[in-house]
Write an enzyme that holds these catalytic residues in place. Structure first.
Site, short mmCIF file in Angstrom:
data_model
loop_
_atom_site.label_atom_id
_atom_site.label_comp_id
_atom_site.label_asym_id
_atom_site.label_seq_id
_atom_site.Cartn_x
_atom_site.Cartn_y
_atom_site.Cartn_z
N CYS A 70 -2.62 -4.21 8.22
CA CYS A 70 -3.73 -3.90 7.30
C CYS A 70 -4.60 -5.12 7.03
O CYS A 70 -5.82 -5.04 6.96
CB CYS A 70 -3.20 -3.42 5.97
SG CYS A 70 -2.48 -1.79 6.03
N ASP A 84 10.43 -7.46 -1.34
CA ASP A 84 9.12 -8.01 -0.96
C ASP A 84 9.14 -9.50 -1.29
O ASP A 84 9.58 -9.88 -2.38
CB ASP A 84 7.99 -7.32 -1.73
CG ASP A 84 6.65 -7.42 -1.00
OD1 ASP A 84 6.00 -6.39 -0.77
OD2 ASP A 84 6.26 -8.55 -0.65
N CYS A 137 18.86 6.07 24.18
CA CYS A 137 18.36 5.18 23.11
C CYS A 137 19.32 4.00 22.90
O CYS A 137 20.53 4.20 22.82
CB CYS A 137 18.20 5.97 21.82
SG CYS A 137 17.85 4.93 20.38
N GLN A 155 -7.07 -3.34 -3.88
CA GLN A 155 -7.86 -2.21 -3.41
C GLN A 155 -6.98 -1.03 -3.00
O GLN A 155 -7.42 0.10 -2.93
CB GLN A 155 -8.74 -2.73 -2.24
CG GLN A 155 -9.34 -1.73 -1.32
CD GLN A 155 -8.56 -1.63 -0.01
OE1 GLN A 155 -7.40 -2.04 0.07
NE2 GLN A 155 -9.20 -1.08 1.01
N GLY A 172 0.80 -1.22 0.00
CA GLY A 172 0.00 0.00 0.00
C GLY A 172 0.83 1.27 0.00
O GLY A 172 0.51 2.24 -0.69
ZN LIG Z 1 17.68 6.59 18.81
#
Ligand SMILES: [Zn+2]
Length: 256
Positions: free
Chosen positions: A193, A64, A250, A74, A43
């Site tokens: 989805c 993919d 992080c 669709q 999509g």
């Molecule tokens: Zn980060």
């Protein structure tokens, strides 16, 4: 004055780019020399691929491992009904060849994993993530950070889309995806989805925005979406931006 002079046909094909001061011949040559990896020919990947090919981005890698299913059509507008059952990378390659035969398409019919992700990403300048699962998003974030690649990532829910650009490899203040979500949620916590449904055109809006951000990054024009999350609410017809700060703790881009 470069050795990448445009042909007469290219002058005509890209006339509406060339007339723009922000693109011009230099910018068009930059697009034609660029290598972009698009993850997911679904999509989001459909409009991303269609617009990048039309814009003349020189090489498009497509990742993919799926085949074209009737329920995809669709929203996955790069695939026509005549290619049901075909590998999505091959279906997309054929559509893009019709739109712009000058673009080199490199199909990768595989699922990204720890083994192949770095090798693939290393071969491209920029990555557009249109995947539908958190494992791939986190993997791409970490690999792009490590290899110094810009990542333009989008995600969809039934009536909403989210988009941001990550270039944490440039250092502060640029955040990465893990600054926003340090860990992936459990596999089935967020429906894809296929399970949740989606208004097809919402994927088109968000994928087109994603293509625009990719082109901006390649051209180095305008204001980057790095450090900002753009949220599109289709039911309210509303766009808003949320600031994304870099997280010093992080696990991917933190200093410690
Ligand atoms: Zn980060």
């Amino acid at each position: 004055m470069s050795d990448t002079a445009l042909t007469e046909a290219q002058f005509e094909r890209y006339a509406r780019h060339l007339i723009l001061a922000e693109v011009g011949e230099e910018g068009q040559a930059r697009l034609m020399a660029a290598r972009v990896l698009v993850v997911g020919a679904g999509g989001l990947g459909s409009p991303v691929l269609l617009y990048l090919a039309a814009a003349g981005v020189g090489t498009l890698g497509i990742v993919d491992d799926d085949t074209v299913d009737l329920s995809n059509l669709q929203r996955q507008i790069v695939h026509p009904t005549s290619r049901l059952g075909a590998p999505k990378v091959e279906s997309a390659r054929r559509t893009l060849a019709e739109i712009n035969p000058e673009v080199v398409v490199e199909p990768h019919a595989l699922r990204l994993d720890e083994e192949n992700a770095a090798r693939l990403v290393a071969a491209y300048d920029l990555v557009a993530d249109g995947s539908d699962n958190f494992a791939t998003r986190f993997l791409l974030n970490d690999v792009c950070h490590r290899l110094g690649k810009t990542l333009v990532a989008a995600a969809l829910s039934p009536f909403e889309g989210q988009l941001s650009t990550f270039k944490s490899h440039l250092g502060p203040p640029h955040p990465c995806y893990r600054c926003l979500f340090p860990e992936a949620p459990p596999p089935d916590a967020v429906p894809r989805c296929e399970e949740a449904g989606i208004l097809g055109a919402v994927a088109g809006v968000v994928g087109t925005l994603q293509a625009t951000e990719v082109l901006k990054e390649l051209l180095g024009i305008g204001e980057s979406l790095s450090g900002k999350l753009l949220v599109y609410d289709a039911l309210r017809s509303d766009f808003h931006r949320i600031k994304l700060p870099r997280d010093p703790a992080c696990p991917t881009c933190g200093q410690t």
